[in-house]
Design a protein around this motif. Structure first.
Motif, PDB file in Angstrom:
ATOM      1  N   MET A 133      18.263  33.115  15.741  1.00  0.00           N
ATOM      2  CA  MET A 133      18.771  31.877  15.847  1.00  0.00           C
ATOM      3  C   MET A 133      17.360  31.083  16.321  1.00  0.00           C
ATOM      4  O   MET A 133      17.060  29.810  15.528  1.00  0.00           O
ATOM      5  N   ARG A 151      29.285  42.798  10.555  1.00  0.00           N
ATOM      6  CA  ARG A 151      30.056  42.689   9.443  1.00  0.00           C
ATOM      7  C   ARG A 151      29.741  43.668   8.377  1.00  0.00           C
ATOM      8  O   ARG A 151      29.486  43.275   7.030  1.00  0.00           O
ATOM      9  N   TRP A 162      31.194  42.615  -0.957  1.00  0.00           N
ATOM     10  CA  TRP A 162      30.320  41.704  -1.812  1.00  0.00           C
ATOM     11  C   TRP A 162      28.750  41.796  -1.431  1.00  0.00           C
ATOM     12  O   TRP A 162      27.804  41.589  -2.292  1.00  0.00           O
ATOM     13  N   PHE A 203      23.321  43.257  -2.244  1.00  0.00           N
ATOM     14  CA  PHE A 203      22.065  44.019  -1.589  1.00  0.00           C
ATOM     15  C   PHE A 203      21.741  45.093  -2.693  1.00  0.00           C
ATOM     16  O   PHE A 203      20.620  45.424  -2.830  1.00  0.00           O
ATOM     17  N   ARG A 247      28.828  30.679   6.933  1.00  0.00           N
ATOM     18  CA  ARG A 247      28.399  32.044   7.369  1.00  0.00           C
ATOM     19  C   ARG A 247      28.230  32.907   6.209  1.00  0.00           C
ATOM     20  O   ARG A 247      27.255  33.523   6.118  1.00  0.00           O
ATOM     21  N   ASN A 248      29.195  32.747   5.171  1.00  0.00           N
ATOM     22  CA  ASN A 248      28.955  33.565   4.029  1.00  0.00           C
ATOM     23  C   ASN A 248      27.639  33.073   2.926  1.00  0.00           C
ATOM     24  O   ASN A 248      27.237  34.202   2.638  1.00  0.00           O
ATOM     25  N   LEU A 294      24.962  34.605   4.670  1.00  0.00           N
ATOM     26  CA  LEU A 294      24.590  36.222   4.532  1.00  0.00           C
ATOM     27  C   LEU A 294      24.307  36.472   3.148  1.00  0.00           C
ATOM     28  O   LEU A 294      23.375  37.220   2.756  1.00  0.00           O
ATOM     29  N   ALA A 295      25.019  35.731   2.027  1.00  0.00           N
ATOM     30  CA  ALA A 295      24.805  36.157   0.670  1.00  0.00           C
ATOM     31  C   ALA A 295      23.323  35.795   0.181  1.00  0.00           C
ATOM     32  O   ALA A 295      22.688  36.515  -0.447  1.00  0.00           O
ATOM     33  N   GLY A 342      20.733  35.827   2.517  1.00  0.00           N
ATOM     34  CA  GLY A 342      20.073  36.963   3.398  1.00  0.00           C
ATOM     35  C   GLY A 342      19.885  38.038   2.752  1.00  0.00           C
ATOM     36  O   GLY A 342      18.879  38.518   2.349  1.00  0.00           O
ATOM     37  N   VAL A 343      20.919  38.500   2.043  1.00  0.00           N
ATOM     38  CA  VAL A 343      21.024  39.916   1.413  1.00  0.00           C
ATOM     39  C   VAL A 343      20.686  39.961   0.129  1.00  0.00           C
ATOM     40  O   VAL A 343      19.928  40.779  -0.603  1.00  0.00           O
ATOM     41  N   ILE A 351      21.175  25.870  10.409  1.00  0.00           N
ATOM     42  CA  ILE A 351      21.337  24.718  11.163  1.00  0.00           C
ATOM     43  C   ILE A 351      22.619  24.498  11.378  1.00  0.00           C
ATOM     44  O   ILE A 351      23.129  24.176  12.713  1.00  0.00           O
ATOM     45  N   TRP A 395      24.263  27.002  13.775  1.00  0.00           N
ATOM     46  CA  TRP A 395      23.687  26.805  15.092  1.00  0.00           C
ATOM     47  C   TRP A 395      24.667  25.701  15.743  1.00  0.00           C
ATOM     48  O   TRP A 395      25.074  25.840  16.673  1.00  0.00           O
TER      49      TRP A 395
END
Lengths: 187, 191
Positions: free
Chosen positions: A1, A162, A167, A172, B6-7, B10-11, B13-14, B155, B158
């Motif tokens: 972060m 997680r 999904w 991925f 958050r999702n 994550l989405a 990122g992956v 951001i 955070w």
């Protein structure tokens, strides 16, 4: 972060550069950049300088800042030494008009988007010697390492916190297959 | 909203992990070139094509015969022969075609992993005749947009941690002020 918050500006520069790249011309179709300013400076080079040494001296006299070493040395139709310097702000062509005792400077400035595009490649090993470019180079290089670490640590954080999100695994896996197929099809 | 962001984070990122890794690692290769030397495997081949073809027709004939694959670049003529490149990320065939005799010689270089990554890094635009190059460019565009969205969502995430706001604000301020002033100074010094 913390790495992300600190390197956020680099992310913006890289993101804008990547989007801008879509609109760049194909290799070989770029054409000559337009001249944005021309000036002539009275100047006589010290005697007995070879072309390369003279070009370095000429750049110092020209007032140009944030540029690299002179390159593309050649003679024009009048046998005057001409060469180019490049930097984040674009290209400049310099011609030493030996008989007239003048240095002609043709500045071909680039757009702000092109400036960011050039700057996005800045590092401690690359870029003009001025302090602004050096500081940006240090920051950008640090951001590159942070980006690599965040990419890897991001996967770790997903798996550690997680891991059961279906999904996420599907996304991925699908992208892994697509990238592998595209790599195979390219190579 | 927090859960959504958050999702999203994550989405992105992956979803962009592999392309992001390509750009991150290829950037390191570009900065530290001496650590990752470029090399290529070279091979030579000759082909007998029809006589009197232009560069495009000659290149097409070579591609259809399976001797080369990619897009046509850098056509030039010298001494009665046509020279051109058939290029795709990681592989380049320097070709010389003699219209008089129909003979074509190919000097093919297949670059190593590091150099291929670098070529993918700089690949851009959707003008390529070689479709995979367009797809790589599309991924580049996607990850560029993704970077901006990752940054924005990051951001937000955070900010939703009150205990981290003080140090985070300091980091954002430092991470903006220093590079912004540096870039501004460089921009002003030009011309």
């Amino acid at each position: 972060m913390y790495a992300g918050l600190l390197t956020f500006t680099a992310f913006v520069v890289w993101g804008v550069t990547g989007i801008h790249a879509v609109f760049l011309p194909a290799p070989g179709t770029e054409g000559e950049p337009a001249t944005t300013a021309v000036r002539e400076i009275p100047w006589r080079a010290p005697g007995n300088l070879d072309d390369k040494t003279l070009s370095v001296a000429a750049v110092e006299v020209s007032g140009l800042r944030a540029v690299g070493r002179p390159v593309l040395h050649r003679r024009d139709a009048g046998q005057n030494l001409t060469f180019a310097v490049f930097g984040p702000n674009g290209r400049s062509d310099l011609t030493y008009l030996e008989s007239a005792g003048k240095l002609r400077v043709e500045i071909k400035g680039n757009s702000f988007a092109d400036f960011l595009s050039v700057s996005h490649a800045g590092s401690t090993r690359r870029g003009p010697p001025e302090w602004g470019a050096r500081v940006w180079g240090v920051y950008n290089e640090f951001a590159n390492w942070a980006f690599l670490l965040m990419t890897l640590s991001g996967i770790y954080l997903w798996l550690a916190t997680r891991p059961k999100i279906v999904w996420a695994w599907a996304t991925f896996g699908l992208t892994a297959i697509l990238i592998a197929a595209l790599w195979w099809g390219t190579r | 909203m927090f859960r959504l962001m958050r999702n999203v984070h994550l989405a992105l990122g992956v979803g962009f992990f592999f392309v992001a890794l390509l750009f991150a690692f290829s950037s390191i290769v570009l900065i530290y070139r001496p650590w990752f030397p470029s090399s290529s495997e070279r091979s030579h081949a000759t082909a007998q094509l029809e006589r009197g073809l232009d560069a495009r027709a000659a290149a097409l004939a070579l591609m259809r015969s399976g001797m080369a694959e990619g897009e046509l670049r850098n056509i030039r003529e010298s001494e009665g022969k046509l020279r051109f490149l058939i290029w795709r990320p990681g592989t380049q065939a320097d070709t010389v075609y003699a219209p008089e005799t129909g003979e074509a010689t190919l000097d093919t270089r297949r670059y190593n992993f590091y150099e291929t990554l670098v070529q993918l890094h700089v690949n851009h635009g959707f003008f390529h005749d070689f479709m995979p190059a367009n797809l790589w460019a599309l991924l580049s565009l996607g990850v560029s947009v993704g970077l901006l969205l990752l940054g924005a969502s990051g951001i937000y995430l955070w900010y939703r941690h009150p205990k981290e706001r003080r140090i985070g604000t300091a980091l954002i301020a430092l991470g903006f002020a220093v590079p912004a002033v540096a870039l501004f100074a460089t921009r002003l010094s030009g011309g």
